[in-house]
Design a protein around this motif. Structure first.
Motif, short mmCIF file in Angstrom:
data_model
loop_
_atom_site.label_atom_id
_atom_site.label_comp_id
_atom_site.label_asym_id
_atom_site.label_seq_id
_atom_site.Cartn_x
_atom_site.Cartn_y
_atom_site.Cartn_z
N GLN A 9 0.83 -1.20 0.00
CA GLN A 9 0.00 0.00 0.00
C GLN A 9 0.87 1.25 0.00
O GLN A 9 0.54 2.24 -0.66
CB GLN A 9 -0.92 -0.02 1.23
CG GLN A 9 -1.90 1.11 1.29
CD GLN A 9 -3.01 0.95 0.26
OE1 GLN A 9 -3.16 -0.08 -0.36
NE2 GLN A 9 -3.79 2.00 0.10
N LYS A 12 2.31 1.78 -3.48
CA LYS A 12 1.26 2.27 -4.38
C LYS A 12 0.98 3.75 -4.13
O LYS A 12 0.84 4.53 -5.08
CB LYS A 12 -0.01 1.44 -4.17
CG LYS A 12 -1.11 1.76 -5.12
CD LYS A 12 -2.30 0.85 -4.88
CE LYS A 12 -3.42 1.20 -5.83
NZ LYS A 12 -4.59 0.34 -5.61
N LYS A 13 0.94 4.15 -2.86
CA LYS A 13 0.70 5.55 -2.52
C LYS A 13 1.85 6.44 -3.02
O LYS A 13 1.61 7.51 -3.57
CB LYS A 13 0.54 5.70 -1.01
CG LYS A 13 0.21 7.11 -0.56
CD LYS A 13 -0.04 7.18 0.92
CE LYS A 13 1.28 7.12 1.64
NZ LYS A 13 1.21 7.46 3.06
#
Length: 118
Positions: free
Chosen positions: A3, A6-7
């Motif tokens: 995550q 991806k951020k």
């Protein structure tokens, strides 16, 4: 972890899009040398802001901020110098993402600079 990657990629893509929009609005055309110019400002801004936050978190400005706080609140209330929070306690932003984005944008700028010269 996935995550977080991806951020970071989304933020990098948004940063590159903003660079391209500013490039088009300011220069009215997209060229490699103008991309290098605009991305340099973004890279310098990210890296300098991360270095400023690093020095703040190290406690370098704590005495100065405590002194100003004590001097300007002298008439209103009486408190000890030790009771005044330092600047490093008040600012809680993490400098590592800014440094990462600055370095990655810098790498893209260097790649564009190498492509420009060869």
């Amino acid at each position: 972890m996935r995550q977080n990657i991806k951020k970071n990629l989304i933020i990098l893509a948004i940063t590159q899009l903003i660079i391209l929009i500013i490039l088009f609005l300011y220069h009215h055309k997209i060229t490699l040398i103008h991309y290098i110019d605009i991305s340099f400002y973004f890279t310098a801004g990210f890296i300098l802001l991360s270095l400023l936050l690093y020095t703040i978190h190290s406690g370098f400005y704590d005495i100065i901020s405590k002194s100003f706080n004590t001097a300007f609140s002298r008439d209103r209330e009486k408190r000890k110098f030790e009771d005044v929070p330092g600047l490093s306690e008040l600012i809680t932003l993490d400098e590592k993402p800014l440094l990462f984005h600055g370095l990655f944008n810098g790498l893209l700028m260097i790649a564009a600079l190498i492509a420009y010269y060869f």
